[in-house]
Enzyme design. Structure first.
Site, PDB file in Angstrom:
ATOM      1  N   ASP A 166      -1.824  -0.556   6.018  1.00 12.27           N
ATOM      2  CA  ASP A 166      -2.088  -0.050   7.368  1.00 12.27           C
ATOM      3  C   ASP A 166      -3.505   0.451   7.557  1.00 12.27           C
ATOM      4  OD1 ASP A 166      -1.937   2.376   5.873  1.00 12.27           O
ATOM      5  OD2 ASP A 166      -1.472   3.446   7.734  1.00 12.27           O
ATOM      6  N   ASP A 169      -7.199  -1.683   3.518  1.00 12.48           N
ATOM      7  CA  ASP A 169      -6.237  -2.742   3.201  1.00 12.48           C
ATOM      8  C   ASP A 169      -6.616  -4.076   3.829  1.00 12.48           C
ATOM      9  OD1 ASP A 169      -4.488  -0.936   1.837  1.00 12.48           O
ATOM     10  OD2 ASP A 169      -3.783  -0.230   3.773  1.00 12.48           O
ATOM     11  N   ASP A 212       0.862  -1.174   0.000  1.00 12.64           N
ATOM     12  CA  ASP A 212       0.000   0.000   0.000  1.00 12.64           C
ATOM     13  C   ASP A 212       0.904   1.231   0.000  1.00 12.64           C
ATOM     14  OD1 ASP A 212      -2.326   1.659   0.424  1.00 12.64           O
ATOM     15  OD2 ASP A 212      -1.681   1.817   2.509  1.00 12.64           O
TER      16      ASP A 212
END
Length: 629
Positions: free
Chosen positions: A505, A509, A310
């Site tokens: 995080d 996600d 990410d």
């Protein structure tokens, strides 16, 4: 509750087997061999019954494991009166299963604090007052007060004039943005500005956050279970064991030869060496701030071939920082930053706090502002050192000083542009962006050296921002503008290239973390949902810990395999000796004990794994790490 009862059962079985073995040895020593046999028998039977139940369950799932060899050896030893040998096997087997349970239980306990941050209540307007209510009691149409720092409990419409929301956990947008009256606000966002009122439009269970939780659950259900490393050796070892035992009995007509072979063949090197090495690896990883939730994820981590990252809060720091100061008048850069920082001391806005922090890093002395007025989500006006200062968005500041500013290139780059006006004139701009984590380039290069073949970015942020951040980092693919379900699709599509690790995080996600072979969450500041869905949690916000964790996982697995190969080799040699009559069942059990000690000592080397610590610095601008928008 299920995990707790299973752990207790394994602990009880080990205690019974150990008590039976010790009691029998004491009785045998004082000359009561008859009672010793009974004590050993009593210690073995509960372990054997539990083992039989587990074997039946495994066969029902279509799985064949090494438990069958242990069951055969204990059964044969009891049938032919070799109760001491059976007791030794029972202790070693129950000890190995207890070690595996211990590793998983410890990881679950250490996760408790990380998952305690999920909001459970909200503040609702009712009859001219405020009341705290459980999320399930919120109904569409309810008016909620969202205080600064609160996480929005449900989807709704903004009723106040403006709201300043941090949606990075949901969308990947790295910096907070202003939302006007009537705009939709998603549950899971964080109020980064002043308190505002929200009109609920959905029930909590139907809101955005709840939808993401359902995605997590679906991904976890569809994820194939990780087979134990030991079980992947089971069929071959079982075939060799049965063949040697059968041949010994057939050639000699002595069933005790077969019992001795089975006792020596009891796969204690597999049952013990693997969990010992992996538990040692778990402990070693935790020492470096990498919490791995059990031996299965550690094994999977060692075999990862594709890494998906990410962006916001993972590849980048997730907090705005000044990357450039553009002076448009006579004021030097330090004076622009000093005046802006002094005024922003009166604001709790994340961008204002970042400006104050940057000024302090430079050692600038910040005066106390006066006559301060803050317009939430827009900017701050006040007096600093007798000068009229305005700090805020470009449109806000230029509108206050009476003229429009020219388009700034930072706007196109996706950065945040903060204008500063002094005494009625635009003095300059502070260009702010979300910086890459320090050492990212070195970390990615190190992962490739460790065998990670593909590295990709999957973000909900805009494509131009994602491309700018990853420039020069050598990513194999960039996927931008992704919703949570699309991130899951990226993970599933990459599985054809080998085991996939996903690192993130935010709440958005969590489904992808659950779907990946190994999901890794940034635990220090990440969302509780991502920590719960992940297999691995980095307890500190340092991405370099990822490389250390993978290195420890691979070293631990390598040590486990070495122990298994050595143990099986010695066991096969002992089985052949037993088949020729050189070892009795008890002698075979004692030999197996020696082999067990050897492989356990070798497996404990995982406690001394020393991962590399790359310290390659990144280029910096004004003392700030290399940035991406």
């Amino acid at each position: 509750m299920e995990h707790t009862s299973t752990d207790r059962l394994k602990r009880a079985l080990l205690g019974i087997a150990l008590a039976g073995l010790v009691a029998g040895l004491v009785l045998y020593t004082i000359g009561r061999a008859d009672l010793a046999g009974i004590a050993w028998f009593v210690g073995v039977v509960p372990v054997l019954v539990a083992l039989a139940v587990e074997i039946l369950r495994s066969l029902a799932r279509g799985e064949v494991g090494l438990d069958i060899v242990a069951a055969l050896s204990m059964t044969a030893a009891l049938v032919f009166g070799e109760t001491l040998a059976a007791a030794v096997v029972a202790v070693m087997y129950s000890g190995g299963t207890f070690l595996e349970s211990f590793a998983e239980g410890r990881a679950r306990r250490e996760m408790h604090d990380l998952l305690s941050r999920v909001p459970r209540t909200a503040t609702r307007h009712r009859d001219g007052g405020l009341e705290d209510v459980h999320l399930d009691d919120i109904q569409p149409g309810d008016l909620l007060l969202i205080r600064q720092g609160d996480i929005l409990p449900v989807d709704g419409l903004i009723v106040s004039d403006t709201a300043f929301l941090d949606t990075s956990p949901l969308t990947g947008e790295s910096l907070p943005a202003r939302s006007p009256r009537g705009a939709e606000a998603m549950s899971g966002s964080t109020n980064a500005g002043e308190a505002f009122d929200l009109r609920a439009t959905r029930l909590a269970r139907e809101s955005t956050y709840a939808g993401i939780v359902r995605l997590v659950e679906e991904a976890q259900r569809s994820k194939a279970p990780m087979a134990r490393l030991a079980d992947r050796w089971s069929l071959g070892f079982l075939a060799v064991t049965v063949a040697i035992a059968t041949a010994a009995w057939w050639a000699t007509g002595d069933p005790i030869r077969a019992v001795a072979v089975l006792v020596v063949a009891t796969p204690c090197p597999l049952i013990l060496a693997v969990p010992v090495a992996l538990v040692a690896g778990l402990s070693r990883a935790a020492h470096f701030g990498v919490l791995i939730k059990g031996a299965g994820p550690l094994e999977a981590m060692a075999r990862v071939r594709t890494l998906i990252l990410d962006k916001t809060g993972t590849l980048t720091d997730g907090r705005p920082q000044i990357v450039a100061i553009d002076s448009q008048g006579d004021l030097p850069e330090d004076d622009i930053l000093r005046l802006a920082g002094a005024l922003d001391q009166a604001s709790k806005h994340p961008v204002a706090q970042a400006i104050v922090a940057a000024a302090k890093v430079r050692g600038l002395s910040l005066a106390v502002p006066s006559d301060v007025a803050e317009i939430p989500g827009e900017g701050v006006v006040g007096t600093v050192e007798g000068r009229k200062v305005i700090v805020g968005g470009d449109d806000f500041v230029t509108g206050r000083v009476g003229h429009s500013g020219a388009a700034h290139p930072a706007r196109e780059a996706g950065s945040v542009l903060v204008a500063v006006a002094v005494d009625g004139q635009v003095a300059g701009h502070l260009v702010m962006a979300d910086p890459l984590r320090e050492g990212t380039g070195a970390m990615l290069a190190g992962l490739r050296q460790q065998g990670v073949e593909r590295i990709l970015l999957a973000t909900g942020d805009r494509a131009e921002v994602a491309n700018r951040v990853t420039e020069g980092l050598g990513f194999d693919g960039i996927h931008a503008g992704l919703t949570p379900d699309k991130k899951v699709d990226v993970v599933l599509a990459e599985r054809k290239n080998g085991p996939v690790m996903m690192v993130g995080d935010g709440v958005n996600d969590a489904p992808a973390l659950a779907a990946a072979d190994v999901g890794v969450a940034m635990g220090a500041r990440g969302a509780a949902a991502s920590a719960e869905a992940a297999d691995v949690v980095l307890l500190v916000d340092q991405l370099d810990r990822l490389g250390r964790g993978i290195e420890i996982a691979r070293a631990s697995r390598r040590i486990a395999v070495e122990s298994v190969v050595a143990g099986i080799g010695l066991s096969v040699a002992g089985m052949i000796a037993a088949a020729y009559g050189y070892l009795t069942p008890v002698q075979g059990a004692l030999l197996q004990e020696v082999i067990d000690v050897a492989v356990i000592l070798n497996a404990l080397r995982a406690l001394r794994v020393a991962p590399d610590d790359p310290k390659t610095p990144q280029p910096a601008i004004d003392g700030v790490a290399r940035i991406g928008a």
